[in-house]
Scaffold this motif. Structure first.
Motif, PDB file in Angstrom:
ATOM      1  N   PRO A 195       0.801  -1.230   0.000  1.00  0.00           N
ATOM      2  CA  PRO A 195       0.000   0.000   0.000  1.00  0.00           C
ATOM      3  C   PRO A 195       0.831   1.275   0.000  1.00  0.00           C
ATOM      4  N   SER A 196       2.045   1.229   0.530  1.00  0.00           N
ATOM      5  CA  SER A 196       2.878   2.435   0.555  1.00  0.00           C
ATOM      6  C   SER A 196       3.268   2.891  -0.843  1.00  0.00           C
ATOM      7  N   ARG A 197       3.139   2.016  -1.843  1.00  0.00           N
ATOM      8  CA  ARG A 197       3.469   2.397  -3.221  1.00  0.00           C
ATOM      9  C   ARG A 197       2.350   3.208  -3.870  1.00  0.00           C
ATOM     10  N   CYS A 198       1.227   3.293  -3.211  1.00  0.00           N
ATOM     11  CA  CYS A 198       0.092   4.055  -3.749  1.00  0.00           C
ATOM     12  C   CYS A 198       0.224   5.504  -3.298  1.00  0.00           C
ATOM     13  N   ARG A 199       0.735   6.366  -4.200  1.00  0.00           N
ATOM     14  CA  ARG A 199       0.990   7.767  -3.877  1.00  0.00           C
ATOM     15  C   ARG A 199       0.290   8.682  -4.873  1.00  0.00           C
ATOM     16  N   PRO A 200      -0.080   9.888  -4.424  1.00  0.00           N
ATOM     17  CA  PRO A 200      -0.700  10.832  -5.359  1.00  0.00           C
ATOM     18  C   PRO A 200       0.340  11.522  -6.233  1.00  0.00           C
ATOM     19  N   CYS A 201      -0.111  11.941  -7.399  1.00  0.00           N
ATOM     20  CA  CYS A 201       0.735  12.693  -8.327  1.00  0.00           C
ATOM     21  C   CYS A 201       0.032  14.013  -8.626  1.00  0.00           C
ATOM     22  N   TYR A 202       0.752  15.135  -8.438  1.00  0.00           N
ATOM     23  CA  TYR A 202       0.183  16.477  -8.617  1.00  0.00           C
ATOM     24  C   TYR A 202       0.669  17.081  -9.933  1.00  0.00           C
ATOM     25  N   SER A 203      -0.246  17.705 -10.639  1.00  0.00           N
ATOM     26  CA  SER A 203       0.103  18.399 -11.885  1.00  0.00           C
ATOM     27  C   SER A 203      -0.689  19.700 -11.957  1.00  0.00           C
ATOM     28  N   PHE A 204      -0.094  20.710 -12.600  1.00  0.00           N
ATOM     29  CA  PHE A 204      -0.677  22.058 -12.669  1.00  0.00           C
ATOM     30  C   PHE A 204      -0.832  22.475 -14.123  1.00  0.00           C
ATOM     31  N   THR A 205      -1.968  23.126 -14.410  1.00  0.00           N
ATOM     32  CA  THR A 205      -2.284  23.556 -15.767  1.00  0.00           C
ATOM     33  C   THR A 205      -2.821  24.978 -15.740  1.00  0.00           C
ATOM     34  N   LEU A 206      -2.372  25.806 -16.692  1.00  0.00           N
ATOM     35  CA  LEU A 206      -2.865  27.174 -16.812  1.00  0.00           C
ATOM     36  C   LEU A 206      -4.204  27.157 -17.551  1.00  0.00           C
ATOM     37  N   LEU A 207      -5.257  27.681 -16.908  1.00  0.00           N
ATOM     38  CA  LEU A 207      -6.580  27.704 -17.511  1.00  0.00           C
ATOM     39  C   LEU A 207      -6.925  29.071 -18.094  1.00  0.00           C
ATOM     40  N   GLU A 208      -6.649  30.141 -17.370  1.00  0.00           N
ATOM     41  CA  GLU A 208      -6.938  31.500 -17.837  1.00  0.00           C
ATOM     42  C   GLU A 208      -5.818  32.438 -17.384  1.00  0.00           C
ATOM     43  N   LYS A 209      -5.573  33.487 -18.198  1.00  0.00           N
ATOM     44  CA  LYS A 209      -4.548  34.473 -17.839  1.00  0.00           C
ATOM     45  C   LYS A 209      -5.129  35.713 -17.188  1.00  0.00           C
ATOM     46  N   LYS A 210      -6.457  35.879 -17.218  1.00  0.00           N
ATOM     47  CA  LYS A 210      -7.106  37.013 -16.565  1.00  0.00           C
ATOM     48  C   LYS A 210      -8.346  36.514 -15.847  1.00  0.00           C
ATOM     49  N   PHE A 211      -8.527  37.044 -14.624  1.00  0.00           N
ATOM     50  CA  PHE A 211      -9.706  36.637 -13.872  1.00  0.00           C
ATOM     51  C   PHE A 211     -10.005  37.700 -12.824  1.00  0.00           C
ATOM     52  N   ASN A 212     -11.289  38.104 -12.742  1.00  0.00           N
ATOM     53  CA  ASN A 212     -11.712  39.074 -11.729  1.00  0.00           C
ATOM     54  C   ASN A 212     -13.217  38.970 -11.529  1.00  0.00           C
ATOM     55  N   PHE A 213     -13.690  39.503 -10.443  1.00  0.00           N
ATOM     56  CA  PHE A 213     -15.117  39.587 -10.178  1.00  0.00           C
ATOM     57  C   PHE A 213     -15.336  40.699  -9.150  1.00  0.00           C
ATOM     58  N   ARG A 214     -16.610  41.082  -8.953  1.00  0.00           N
ATOM     59  CA  ARG A 214     -16.960  42.186  -8.068  1.00  0.00           C
ATOM     60  C   ARG A 214     -17.715  41.674  -6.843  1.00  0.00           C
ATOM     61  N   THR A 215     -17.498  42.358  -5.763  1.00  0.00           N
ATOM     62  CA  THR A 215     -18.214  42.074  -4.527  1.00  0.00           C
ATOM     63  C   THR A 215     -18.411  43.381  -3.774  1.00  0.00           C
ATOM     64  N   ALA A 216     -19.361  43.411  -2.879  1.00  0.00           N
ATOM     65  CA  ALA A 216     -19.671  44.651  -2.153  1.00  0.00           C
ATOM     66  C   ALA A 216     -20.068  44.327  -0.724  1.00  0.00           C
ATOM     67  N   SER A 217     -19.764  45.282   0.140  1.00  0.00           N
ATOM     68  CA  SER A 217     -20.183  45.194   1.542  1.00  0.00           C
ATOM     69  C   SER A 217     -21.143  46.358   1.821  1.00  0.00           C
ATOM     70  N   TYR A 218     -22.296  46.108   2.425  1.00  0.00           N
ATOM     71  CA  TYR A 218     -23.343  47.102   2.603  1.00  0.00           C
ATOM     72  C   TYR A 218     -23.409  47.558   4.071  1.00  0.00           C
ATOM     73  N   TYR A 219     -23.793  48.826   4.234  1.00  0.00           N
ATOM     74  CA  TYR A 219     -23.883  49.405   5.574  1.00  0.00           C
ATOM     75  C   TYR A 219     -24.764  50.660   5.493  1.00  0.00           C
TER      76      TYR A 219
END
Length: 495
Positions: free
Chosen positions: A368-392
């Motif tokens: 069972p010790s031979r069962c290990r996870p493998c991690y990989s990374f992929t670029l999906l988007e080069k720009k990302f944003n969104f809006r949020t607000a706090s009310y009072y």
């Protein structure tokens, strides 16, 4: 007249007996049976078989020499208790001793029992022989190398594990902006959503528009539909396309160089100025903790990507390394961005999206010790944003809000896994498939030999042949007698 010492159902002399005598003998024999025996015979024998026997008897002289005596002796030997078995026995004995008898009824009923067998012809064609061995070698290499070694075709697979993902991001940053002043950003501020799912967002930059209230104000000049020269360009009640509110019908100055339509909305309108450097540059040193558990229900086997330890300080100082520390799932944000080939400063300024994939490929025939996870990374988007607000509520008891346009890095975590264990069923299936492929090699070589070779016609004539059995001795003797009779008739008489 019966001779002693002869076998039951055997020949009784060589004198010919006519068809009428045969029919009379059998009918007399049947009529002499007692009533109970006759009832047993007629109730047991199928009517079709009895009718066929009588028809054969009336039309064939061969029955007169054998069947009546067989019936008589076998019935007497059985003590007249099983007439049906005696008749059936004599019928089988007779049909077995008459190989030359082939009337239309027997051909129509037993023709489907003909057997066809292959004929193997050894050819000295080296080209086809080499082709045959090359195809066989390729098939064996495919089965052993690809199916069994590379794809582990001898194993039963579970490719749909139950998964669980928990994420935690840690780090603190301080920002100094004119609209908000000095502000401390912690996990509750820069992680969206905060509950730690497999999709989350890390804030690295933002644009703040504080103290907005609902009212009338000029539209921003960066909105094309909001620019105007006179009031006629601003139709009242019409929303500004890609703008911030509804036109009131007035054209008002925004600043010394721009005139825009007055709108009713949240005022002042959103600020469009983005800082040249990311405001949360310290996010590069934030750490991401990913706890992942997979459960292969088919094999009742589960694994986690974290080290089982009682040392509480272990996860506070370790960092993931595929070789030295594979069970420490703590990643630095900058390392993950650089893993997709991007600069952290550039992505932190405009935002982006990164895919993090965790793969589990477990061979349960290994420890069972031979069962290990493998991690990989992929670029999906080069720009990302969104809006949020706090009310009072402001001091004048008006509904107010602080609008933030957030730029940052979005992480999408996906988990895939499969586990395999030896099983006789997939092994047998793949071996059978390989054997079928080997048979296909002979089919290909037959096509080449029988249709593409220069001597294809000769090979076809040798391979396909109809086997006709020789005539029986009875037919041969009959033919000889007929020939002798014809010669004796043609011979002139002497005298």
């Amino acid at each position: 007249m019966y001779h002693s010492g002869e076998t039951v159902c055997g020949q009784v002399g060589s004198q010919p007996v006519y068809q009428e005598t045969t029919a009379t003998s059998l009918l007399t024999l049947l009529s002499n049976f007692s009533s109970p025996l006759a009832g047993q015979l007629y109730s047991t024998l199928p009517s079709l078989l009895l009718w066929k026997m009588l028809t054969q008897i009336l039309t064939s002289s061969a029955f007169s020499e054998k069947l009546p005596l067989c019936l008589l002796f076998s019935t007497w030997a059985a003590g007249q208790e099983d007439v049906a078995s005696s008749v059936s026995f004599c019928w089988r004995d007779f049909t077995a001793s008459q190989p030359a008898m082939g009337d239309s009824w027997s051909h129509s009923c037993f023709g489907f029992l003909d057997y066809k067998t292959e004929k193997f012809a050894l050819t000295r064609n080296r080209k086809v022989g080499v082709l045959h061995r090359l195809i066989q070698l390729g098939i064996v290499g495919y089965i052993l190398g690809w199916v069994f070694l590379a794809k582990k075709g001898y194993q039963e697979k579970d490719t749909d594990p139950h998964i669980s993902v928990i994420t935690k991001l840690k780090g603190i940053s301080v920002t100094r902006v004119r609209e908000l002043g000095d502000r401390i950003w912690d996990v509750a501020d820069y992680v969206k959503p905060p509950q730690g799912e497999n999709v989350f967002f890390v804030v690295t930059n933002f644009i703040a528009t504080p103290k907005q209230v609902q009212g009338s104000c000029p539209e921003h000049p960066s909105i094309p539909d909001g620019n105007c020269r006179r009031d006629e360009d601003c139709s009242p009640g019409q929303p500004v396309v890609h703008g911030n509110g509804v036109k009131t019908g007035k054209c008002v100055p925004f600043d010394a160089s721009h005139n825009t339509c007055e709108i009713y909305g949240w005022c002042p309108v959103e600020n469009k100025t983005l800082s040249r450097k990311p405001l949360l540059a310290e996010a590069e040193n934030f750490t991401l903790f990913i706890k992942n558990t997979v459960n292969f229900t088919r094999f009742n086997f589960s694994r986690t990507n974290t080290l089982k330890t009682t040392d509480g300080s272990y996860f506070k100082g370790c960092r993931y390394d595929a070789v030295d520390d594979p069970y420490c799932p703590i990643f630095r944000i900058r390392d993950m961005v650089e893993a997709v080939g991007e600069s952290f400063e550039e992505m932190a300024h405009q935002g982006g999206a990164i895919g993090l994939r965790i793969d589990w490929d477990c061979d349960l025939d290994q420890p069972p010790s031979r069962c290990r996870p493998c991690y990989s990374f992929t670029l999906l988007e080069k720009k990302f944003n969104f809006r949020t607000a706090s009310y009072y509520r402001d001091p004048l008891n008006r509904q107010s809000r602080s609008l933030l346009k957030l730029y940052g890095i979005r992480f999408d975590i996906s988990v895939h896994g499969q586990a395999g264990k030896f099983s006789i069923i997939p092994t047998a299936v793949n071996l059978g498939t390989g054997a079928a492929f080997l048979g296909a090699a002979a089919v290909v070589c037959d096509l080449v030999l029988l249709y593409l070779d220069t001597k294809a016609e000769f090979y076809r004539s040798e391979k396909y042949e109809e086997a006709k059995p020789p005539k029986t001795k009875v037919d041969a003797a009959t033919l000889a007698l007929q020939t002798t009779g014809k010669k004796s008739q043609e011979r002139p008489s002497v005298g």
